[in-house]
Enzyme design. Structure first.
Site, PDB file in Angstrom:
ATOM      1  N   GLU A  91      54.781  49.361  17.660  1.00 27.55           N
ATOM      2  CA  GLU A  91      55.713  49.573  18.774  1.00 27.55           C
ATOM      3  C   GLU A  91      55.727  51.027  19.195  1.00 27.55           C
ATOM      4  OE1 GLU A  91      59.667  47.968  18.131  1.00 27.55           O
ATOM      5  OE2 GLU A  91      58.762  46.353  16.962  1.00 27.55           O
ATOM      6  N   CYS A 104      58.017  57.810  22.007  1.00 25.27           N
ATOM      7  CA  CYS A 104      58.271  57.627  20.574  1.00 25.27           C
ATOM      8  C   CYS A 104      57.115  56.792  20.045  1.00 25.27           C
ATOM      9  CB  CYS A 104      59.601  56.901  20.357  1.00 25.27           C
ATOM     10  SG  CYS A 104      59.896  56.489  18.619  1.00 25.27           S
ATOM     11  N   CYS A 111      55.215  49.792   6.984  1.00 27.90           N
ATOM     12  CA  CYS A 111      55.659  50.980   6.248  1.00 27.90           C
ATOM     13  C   CYS A 111      55.911  50.621   4.789  1.00 27.90           C
ATOM     14  CB  CYS A 111      56.940  51.525   6.877  1.00 27.90           C
ATOM     15  SG  CYS A 111      57.481  53.101   6.187  1.00 27.90           S
ATOM     16  N   CYS A 115      63.083  51.358   3.126  1.00 27.69           N
ATOM     17  CA  CYS A 115      64.487  51.705   3.446  1.00 27.69           C
ATOM     18  C   CYS A 115      65.255  50.428   3.836  1.00 27.69           C
ATOM     19  CB  CYS A 115      64.540  52.711   4.586  1.00 27.69           C
ATOM     20  SG  CYS A 115      63.706  54.260   4.203  1.00 27.69           S
ATOM     21  N   CYS A 118      66.012  49.521   7.632  1.00 29.72           N
ATOM     22  CA  CYS A 118      64.935  49.703   8.616  1.00 29.72           C
ATOM     23  C   CYS A 118      64.059  48.466   8.755  1.00 29.72           C
ATOM     24  CB  CYS A 118      64.080  50.900   8.221  1.00 29.72           C
ATOM     25  SG  CYS A 118      62.765  51.241   9.406  1.00 29.72           S
ATOM     26  N   CYS A 332      63.957  49.613  15.886  1.00 30.10           N
ATOM     27  CA  CYS A 332      62.537  49.892  15.701  1.00 30.10           C
ATOM     28  C   CYS A 332      61.866  48.951  14.693  1.00 30.10           C
ATOM     29  CB  CYS A 332      62.412  51.322  15.207  1.00 30.10           C
ATOM     30  SG  CYS A 332      60.840  51.980  15.608  1.00 30.10           S
TER      31      CYS A 332
HETATM   32  N1  SAH Z   1      59.413  57.217   8.122  1.00 26.83           N
HETATM   33  C1  SAH Z   1      59.943  58.255   8.932  1.00 26.83           C
HETATM   34  C2  SAH Z   1      59.810  58.015  10.422  1.00 26.83           C
HETATM   35  C3  SAH Z   1      60.118  56.657  10.966  1.00 26.83           C
HETATM   36  S1  SAH Z   1      61.779  56.172  11.101  1.00 26.83           S
HETATM   37  C4  SAH Z   1      61.372  58.538   8.553  1.00 26.83           C
HETATM   38  O1  SAH Z   1      61.890  57.874   7.681  1.00 26.83           O
HETATM   39  O2  SAH Z   1      61.964  59.475   9.075  1.00 26.83           O
HETATM   40  C5  SAH Z   1      62.503  57.146  12.354  1.00 26.83           C
HETATM   41  C6  SAH Z   1      64.008  57.242  12.219  1.00 26.83           C
HETATM   42  O3  SAH Z   1      64.646  55.993  12.556  1.00 26.83           O
HETATM   43  C7  SAH Z   1      64.416  57.566  10.794  1.00 26.83           C
HETATM   44  O4  SAH Z   1      65.430  58.531  10.750  1.00 26.83           O
HETATM   45  C8  SAH Z   1      64.906  56.215  10.338  1.00 26.83           C
HETATM   46  O5  SAH Z   1      65.713  56.331   9.222  1.00 26.83           O
HETATM   47  C9  SAH Z   1      65.607  55.685  11.581  1.00 26.83           C
HETATM   48  N2  SAH Z   1      65.968  54.270  11.498  1.00 26.83           N
HETATM   49  C10 SAH Z   1      65.383  53.292  10.778  1.00 26.83           C
HETATM   50  N3  SAH Z   1      66.069  52.142  10.879  1.00 26.83           N
HETATM   51  C11 SAH Z   1      67.130  52.386  11.674  1.00 26.83           C
HETATM   52  C12 SAH Z   1      68.214  51.595  12.134  1.00 26.83           C
HETATM   53  N4  SAH Z   1      68.370  50.319  11.791  1.00 26.83           N
HETATM   54  N5  SAH Z   1      69.120  52.199  12.950  1.00 26.83           N
HETATM   55  C13 SAH Z   1      68.988  53.492  13.313  1.00 26.83           C
HETATM   56  N6  SAH Z   1      67.986  54.275  12.910  1.00 26.83           N
HETATM   57  C14 SAH Z   1      67.058  53.742  12.089  1.00 26.83           C
END
Ligand code: SAH
Length: 342
Positions: A91, A104, A111, A115, A118, A332
């Site tokens: 995406e 973006c 990944c 997390c 995410c 995302c």
């Molecule tokens: N792996 C990297 C980059 C990708 S995520 C990282 O962890 O920073 C980009 C951002 O989107 C990160 O800050 C991530 O924590 C956030 N993100 C992931 N899931 C999310 C969600 N459900 N709501 C808001 N932000 C989210």
């Protein structure tokens, strides 16, 4: 076969020397690929047939296409699903801010980080993207919208600092004056905190903005939502951040997802303030996007505003991320997950 659009400027010069041509021809060819963003040798009008034929024997173009596009009804935001030659999809998002058009982009297919909040990680990790596949996301968005991208955020799927050499190559190509010439200062790279590569990045002499996905004010709480926190401890991330700030002179961003009842109390804000006191940094508070696979809710607006107030009272710069395209945003990675299930 090797890819012509995945070569750095220096590598392209070597390729030209390799076919026994003068290396200045790399200027023209690099411009066709990364400034005019052509997808084939045929489109390179002022390059001789002989040179093209020689290159074509060894190098082909990376193939990528827009598989699906969602247009927000609320603003100019567009969300793209981009498909690569091997059938994998990622995406990418186009966002229109006052300060410029922002892309973006994703850095990996899926990944590994795991997390909890995410969507990108819910189907596991498939592979790294090449530098050319990251560039393609931007080139395709520019062609589709007819607008020039001025800012890039590496905040799509994937952990960019686990795809280190391709990311650095991507940054150098997108910044190149014979390519898109996007200023390093207009590029933000977000990481979950891969400590050794934060040190490495500090040494690259590329003044991008580093964003750290902090999301919790303590080691214990961070471990609860981010498995990678067990490997890279909060204290060591903060040390690496200090080194990054000292070496580059760049202000850091700390991203902090607001999760209802978990990390959004005044006390959490006070602990976070202590952690970040005196650092050249901003805190970006992010209302958590809803993710089907995760049992997590975003904090209420009042709690987010209160959290921001406590940070500011403690001398910490804090902003709340404005949500664009909330009707299509489906956190995302969510869109890809839906497509994978079809
Ligand atoms: N792996 C990297 C980059 C990708 S995520 C990282 O962890 O920073 C980009 C951002 O989107 C990160 O800050 C991530 O924590 C956030 N993100 C992931 N899931 C999310 C969600 N459900 N709501 C808001 N932000 C989210």
């Amino acid at each position: 076969m090797k890819k012509i659009d995945d070569l750095s400027f220096d590598e392209l010069q070597e390729a030209i020397i390799g076919i026994k041509e003068p290396k200045f021809k790399a200027n023209q060819i690099f411009e066709w690929i990364h400034n005019k963003t052509v997808d084939s040798y045929d489109e390179m009008k002022n390059v001789s047939k002989k040179v093209k034929a020689e290159l074509q024997k060894e190098y082909e173009f990376t193939k990528a296409a827009i598989e699906l596009k969602l247009q927000s009804k609320l603003d100019e935001t567009k969300k793209y699903v981009i498909k690569f030659e091997d059938g994998n999809i990622v995406e990418s998002v186009f966002l229109k801010y006052k300060f410029g058009n922002t892309a973006c982009i994703s850095s990996q297919v899926g990944c590994k980080m795991g997390c909890h909040f995410c969507a990108s990680t819910k189907n596991g990790f498939i592979r790294d993207l090449t530098a050319a596949e990251m560039l393609k996301q931007i080139y395709l968005i520019q062609k589709d919208t007819g607008e020039k991208i001025s800012n890039v955020v590496i905040m799509g799927s994937g952990e960019p600092l686990e795809n280190y050499s391709n990311i650095v190559k991507f940054l150098n190509i997108i910044n190149h004056d014979k390519g898109q010439n996007i200023s390093m200062r207009k590029i933000t790279l977000s990481t979950s905190g891969i400590v050794p590569n934060i040190y490495k990045l500090a040494e690259e002499n590329i003044p991008i903005t580093l964003a750290i996905s902090l999301h919790a004010p303590s080691q214990e709480k961070r471990e609860e939502i981010m498995p990678i926190a067990r490997k890279y401890k909060l204290a060591n991330i903060l040390k690496a951040c200090d080194y990054y700030i000292k070496t580059t002179g760049r202000r850091l961003t700390f991203e902090y997802i607001m999760i209802k009842g978990f990390n959004d109390s005044s006390e959490d804000a006070a602990i976070l303030s202590n952690l970040l006191k005196g650092k050249l940094a901003n805190v970006n508070l992010i209302p958590c996007n809803y993710v089907k696979e995760a049992n997590i809710q975003s904090s209420d607006n009042l709690d987010i505003e209160n959290f921001k107030k406590v940070l500011r009272e403690n001398g910490i710069n804090a902003t709340v991320r404005r949500e664009l395209g909330s009707d299509i945003n489906a956190a995302c990675g969510q869109l890809r997950n839906d497509i994978l299930k079809m």
